[in-house]
Design a protein around this motif. Sequence first.
Motif, PDB file in Angstrom:
ATOM      1  N   ALA A  81       0.816  -1.218  -0.056  1.00 32.51           N
ATOM      2  CA  ALA A  81       0.020  -0.040  -0.002  1.00 32.51           C
ATOM      3  C   ALA A  81       0.877   1.275  -0.042  1.00 32.51           C
ATOM      4  O   ALA A  81       0.668   2.343  -0.395  1.00 32.51           O
ATOM      5  CB  ALA A  81      -0.923   0.232   1.410  1.00 32.51           C
ATOM      6  N   ALA A  82       2.115   1.245   0.714  1.00 27.09           N
ATOM      7  CA  ALA A  82       3.074   2.232   0.808  1.00 27.09           C
ATOM      8  C   ALA A  82       3.693   2.754  -0.543  1.00 27.09           C
ATOM      9  O   ALA A  82       3.509   3.786  -0.991  1.00 27.09           O
ATOM     10  CB  ALA A  82       4.146   2.257   1.620  1.00 27.09           C
ATOM     11  N   THR A  83       3.848   1.618  -1.404  1.00 23.07           N
ATOM     12  CA  THR A  83       4.298   1.774  -2.746  1.00 23.07           C
ATOM     13  C   THR A  83       3.290   2.258  -3.627  1.00 23.07           C
ATOM     14  O   THR A  83       3.599   3.056  -4.594  1.00 23.07           O
ATOM     15  CB  THR A  83       4.756   0.326  -3.244  1.00 23.07           C
ATOM     16  OG1 THR A  83       5.575  -0.476  -2.394  1.00 23.07           O
ATOM     17  CG2 THR A  83       5.450   0.118  -4.590  1.00 23.07           C
ATOM     18  N   GLN A  84       1.870   1.985  -3.604  1.00 20.61           N
ATOM     19  CA  GLN A  84       0.922   2.650  -4.253  1.00 20.61           C
ATOM     20  C   GLN A  84       0.831   3.896  -4.044  1.00 20.61           C
ATOM     21  O   GLN A  84       0.608   4.596  -4.960  1.00 20.61           O
ATOM     22  CB  GLN A  84      -0.435   1.929  -3.974  1.00 20.61           C
ATOM     23  CG  GLN A  84      -1.364   2.010  -4.981  1.00 20.61           C
ATOM     24  CD  GLN A  84      -2.805   1.599  -4.702  1.00 20.61           C
ATOM     25  OE1 GLN A  84      -3.232   1.557  -3.426  1.00 20.61           O
ATOM     26  NE2 GLN A  84      -3.491   1.384  -5.736  1.00 20.61           N
ATOM     27  N   ILE A  85       1.135   4.421  -2.726  1.00 24.33           N
ATOM     28  CA  ILE A  85       0.923   5.922  -2.460  1.00 24.33           C
ATOM     29  C   ILE A  85       2.207   6.671  -3.252  1.00 24.33           C
ATOM     30  O   ILE A  85       1.909   7.688  -3.975  1.00 24.33           O
ATOM     31  CB  ILE A  85       1.118   5.983  -0.811  1.00 24.33           C
ATOM     32  CG1 ILE A  85      -0.212   5.845  -0.222  1.00 24.33           C
ATOM     33  CG2 ILE A  85       1.157   7.738  -1.002  1.00 24.33           C
ATOM     34  CD1 ILE A  85      -0.095   5.767   1.382  1.00 24.33           C
ATOM     35  N   ARG A  86       3.354   6.100  -3.249  1.00 21.76           N
ATOM     36  CA  ARG A  86       4.340   6.587  -3.742  1.00 21.76           C
ATOM     37  C   ARG A  86       4.013   6.733  -5.365  1.00 21.76           C
ATOM     38  O   ARG A  86       4.348   7.423  -6.083  1.00 21.76           O
ATOM     39  CB  ARG A  86       5.898   5.803  -3.844  1.00 21.76           C
ATOM     40  CG  ARG A  86       6.383   5.786  -2.263  1.00 21.76           C
ATOM     41  CD  ARG A  86       7.646   4.987  -2.324  1.00 21.76           C
ATOM     42  NE  ARG A  86       8.724   5.852  -2.786  1.00 21.76           N
ATOM     43  CZ  ARG A  86       9.582   5.375  -3.435  1.00 21.76           C
ATOM     44  NH1 ARG A  86       9.961   3.938  -3.513  1.00 21.76           N
ATOM     45  NH2 ARG A  86      10.978   6.127  -4.059  1.00 21.76           N
ATOM     46  N   ALA A  87       3.697   5.770  -5.941  1.00 19.34           N
ATOM     47  CA  ALA A  87       3.128   5.559  -7.368  1.00 19.34           C
ATOM     48  C   ALA A  87       2.299   6.378  -7.910  1.00 19.34           C
ATOM     49  O   ALA A  87       2.211   7.032  -8.851  1.00 19.34           O
ATOM     50  CB  ALA A  87       2.938   3.903  -7.819  1.00 19.34           C
ATOM     51  N   ILE A  88       1.304   6.816  -6.882  1.00 19.99           N
ATOM     52  CA  ILE A  88       0.116   7.696  -7.625  1.00 19.99           C
ATOM     53  C   ILE A  88       0.814   8.978  -7.299  1.00 19.99           C
ATOM     54  O   ILE A  88       0.576   9.807  -8.430  1.00 19.99           O
ATOM     55  CB  ILE A  88      -0.859   7.667  -6.102  1.00 19.99           C
ATOM     56  CG1 ILE A  88      -1.768   6.369  -6.396  1.00 19.99           C
ATOM     57  CG2 ILE A  88      -1.884   8.749  -6.373  1.00 19.99           C
ATOM     58  CD1 ILE A  88      -2.754   6.063  -4.993  1.00 19.99           C
ATOM     59  N   PHE A  89       1.514   9.492  -6.550  1.00 22.38           N
ATOM     60  CA  PHE A  89       2.380  10.691  -6.521  1.00 22.38           C
ATOM     61  C   PHE A  89       3.102  10.624  -7.615  1.00 22.38           C
ATOM     62  O   PHE A  89       3.378  12.035  -8.529  1.00 22.38           O
ATOM     63  CB  PHE A  89       2.891  10.904  -5.109  1.00 22.38           C
ATOM     64  CG  PHE A  89       2.126  11.728  -4.356  1.00 22.38           C
ATOM     65  CD1 PHE A  89       1.868  12.889  -4.143  1.00 22.38           C
ATOM     66  CD2 PHE A  89       1.152  10.896  -3.291  1.00 22.38           C
ATOM     67  CE1 PHE A  89       1.183  13.557  -2.975  1.00 22.38           C
ATOM     68  CE2 PHE A  89       0.427  11.422  -2.549  1.00 22.38           C
ATOM     69  CZ  PHE A  89       0.198  12.705  -2.225  1.00 22.38           C
ATOM     70  N   GLY A  90       4.064   9.832  -8.001  1.00 23.83           N
ATOM     71  CA  GLY A  90       4.949   9.570  -9.105  1.00 23.83           C
ATOM     72  C   GLY A  90       4.024  10.000 -10.580  1.00 23.83           C
ATOM     73  O   GLY A  90       4.514  10.604 -11.437  1.00 23.83           O
ATOM     74  N   PHE A  91       3.064   9.164 -10.601  1.00 25.79           N
ATOM     75  CA  PHE A  91       2.208   9.240 -11.796  1.00 25.79           C
ATOM     76  C   PHE A  91       1.613  10.623 -11.850  1.00 25.79           C
ATOM     77  O   PHE A  91       1.492  11.250 -13.094  1.00 25.79           O
ATOM     78  CB  PHE A  91       1.186   8.378 -11.715  1.00 25.79           C
ATOM     79  CG  PHE A  91       0.001   8.546 -12.901  1.00 25.79           C
ATOM     80  CD1 PHE A  91       0.203   7.924 -14.246  1.00 25.79           C
ATOM     81  CD2 PHE A  91      -1.117   8.959 -12.630  1.00 25.79           C
ATOM     82  CE1 PHE A  91      -0.581   7.977 -15.202  1.00 25.79           C
ATOM     83  CE2 PHE A  91      -2.266   9.310 -13.847  1.00 25.79           C
ATOM     84  CZ  PHE A  91      -1.874   8.720 -14.887  1.00 25.79           C
ATOM     85  N   ALA A  92       1.162  11.348 -10.942  1.00 30.78           N
ATOM     86  CA  ALA A  92       0.428  12.595 -10.849  1.00 30.78           C
ATOM     87  C   ALA A  92       1.703  13.639 -11.584  1.00 30.78           C
ATOM     88  O   ALA A  92       1.447  14.570 -12.145  1.00 30.78           O
ATOM     89  CB  ALA A  92      -0.014  12.883  -9.477  1.00 30.78           C
ATOM     90  N   ALA A  93       2.623  13.517 -10.987  1.00 29.91           N
ATOM     91  CA  ALA A  93       3.900  14.247 -11.308  1.00 29.91           C
ATOM     92  C   ALA A  93       4.196  13.988 -12.959  1.00 29.91           C
ATOM     93  O   ALA A  93       4.454  15.180 -13.636  1.00 29.91           O
ATOM     94  CB  ALA A  93       5.057  14.128 -10.353  1.00 29.91           C
ATOM     95  N   PHE A  94       4.209  12.950 -13.419  1.00 36.02           N
ATOM     96  CA  PHE A  94       4.562  12.770 -14.597  1.00 36.02           C
ATOM     97  C   PHE A  94       3.415  13.193 -15.774  1.00 36.02           C
ATOM     98  O   PHE A  94       3.625  13.807 -16.772  1.00 36.02           O
ATOM     99  CB  PHE A  94       4.641  11.021 -15.175  1.00 36.02           C
ATOM    100  CG  PHE A  94       6.116  10.796 -14.890  1.00 36.02           C
ATOM    101  CD1 PHE A  94       7.203  11.152 -15.787  1.00 36.02           C
ATOM    102  CD2 PHE A  94       6.708  10.007 -13.820  1.00 36.02           C
ATOM    103  CE1 PHE A  94       8.518  10.902 -15.581  1.00 36.02           C
ATOM    104  CE2 PHE A  94       8.014   9.680 -13.716  1.00 36.02           C
ATOM    105  CZ  PHE A  94       8.866  10.010 -14.861  1.00 36.02           C
ATOM    106  N   ALA A  95       2.240  13.054 -15.077  1.00 34.15           N
ATOM    107  CA  ALA A  95       0.943  13.453 -15.918  1.00 34.15           C
ATOM    108  C   ALA A  95       1.145  15.141 -16.057  1.00 34.15           C
ATOM    109  O   ALA A  95       0.776  15.731 -16.991  1.00 34.15           O
ATOM    110  CB  ALA A  95      -0.431  13.269 -14.985  1.00 34.15           C
ATOM    111  N   LEU A  96       1.452  15.572 -15.104  1.00 33.29           N
ATOM    112  CA  LEU A  96       1.550  17.199 -15.260  1.00 33.29           C
ATOM    113  C   LEU A  96       2.690  17.476 -16.315  1.00 33.29           C
ATOM    114  O   LEU A  96       2.646  18.491 -16.938  1.00 33.29           O
ATOM    115  CB  LEU A  96       2.000  17.805 -13.925  1.00 33.29           C
ATOM    116  CG  LEU A  96       0.851  18.033 -12.851  1.00 33.29           C
ATOM    117  CD1 LEU A  96       1.520  18.463 -11.534  1.00 33.29           C
ATOM    118  CD2 LEU A  96      -0.210  19.005 -12.984  1.00 33.29           C
TER     119      LEU A  96
END
Length: 294
Positions: free
Chosen positions: A185-200
């Motif tokens: 679950a901790a990895t998923q939080i990291r991935a969600i923020f990583g994805f949001a940054a790449f999406a921007l």
Amino acid sequence: MSIQSHVGEIASLLTAVCWTFSAIYFEKAGRRVGSLSVNIIRIFLGVIFLGITTLFTRGMFFPIDATPCNWFWLGISGIVGFFLGDLFLFKSYTIIGSRTSQLVMSLAPMITAVIGWFFLSEYLTPKSIAGIVVSVTGIMIAVAGKKLRLDVPVKGFLYAIGGALGQAVGLILSKKGMGDYDAIAATQIRAIFGFAAFALLVTFMRRWRKVILATGERKSMNAITIGAMFGPFIGVSLSLFAVKHTETGIASALMALTPIFIIIPSAIMFKEKITARQVTGAVISIIGASIFFL
């Protein structure tokens, strides 16, 4: 030697194996559709795979039970590790080449150990320090090669240092943000923020059309999917499990063995020649890794 007492070190080695496979498949896909498309698609798939896993293991697709503290530190870790670290590393590849960049990246375990000492009060024994030094020396010998240019452009060198810092700081922040929380679950939080940054970034660079076209490339998508399984999904989850059960400097040193593990698969898949220097470096690295288990 009890396996239980070295569970963090074993998880770190398995992380390096996973990252070996993900690197090969991401390189294969990157040659066809570009690194930015590969990056955002791999993290998106990672979020989905992690969510499906936690749905079965914890009964929830998203980590809605995480505390604000978990979200804050793991979120910053995702931006620093998944986004900035990878951006700097890929940029350094274009300026000084992947071989020289990986040589600079092999400093990451040292950086991690120093930051972990200051930030997390992690004390390393003389044996652990010896293990890190021997492992990193082996990696440097294996990655260096005959044509390594030491007079590299400062900009390229700084980007590679940025990649190493991103990896080191990302691991430290992960450990601080995770605490006793579930590693997947901790990895998923990291991935969600990583994805949001790449999406921007993709929005800013107006590259969504290129990303959408990449999803229609069957061979590339197969490679990205396999890479995402071994990278943002299994590999990063194992890395968080590793730092939860051992010092970040030790975990980072063992995870940094990817350039050693990748020698044989690269020779098979990309017809790359195996040199005596690589074999020597691999042997020294393995000796260094084995010190942690003595």
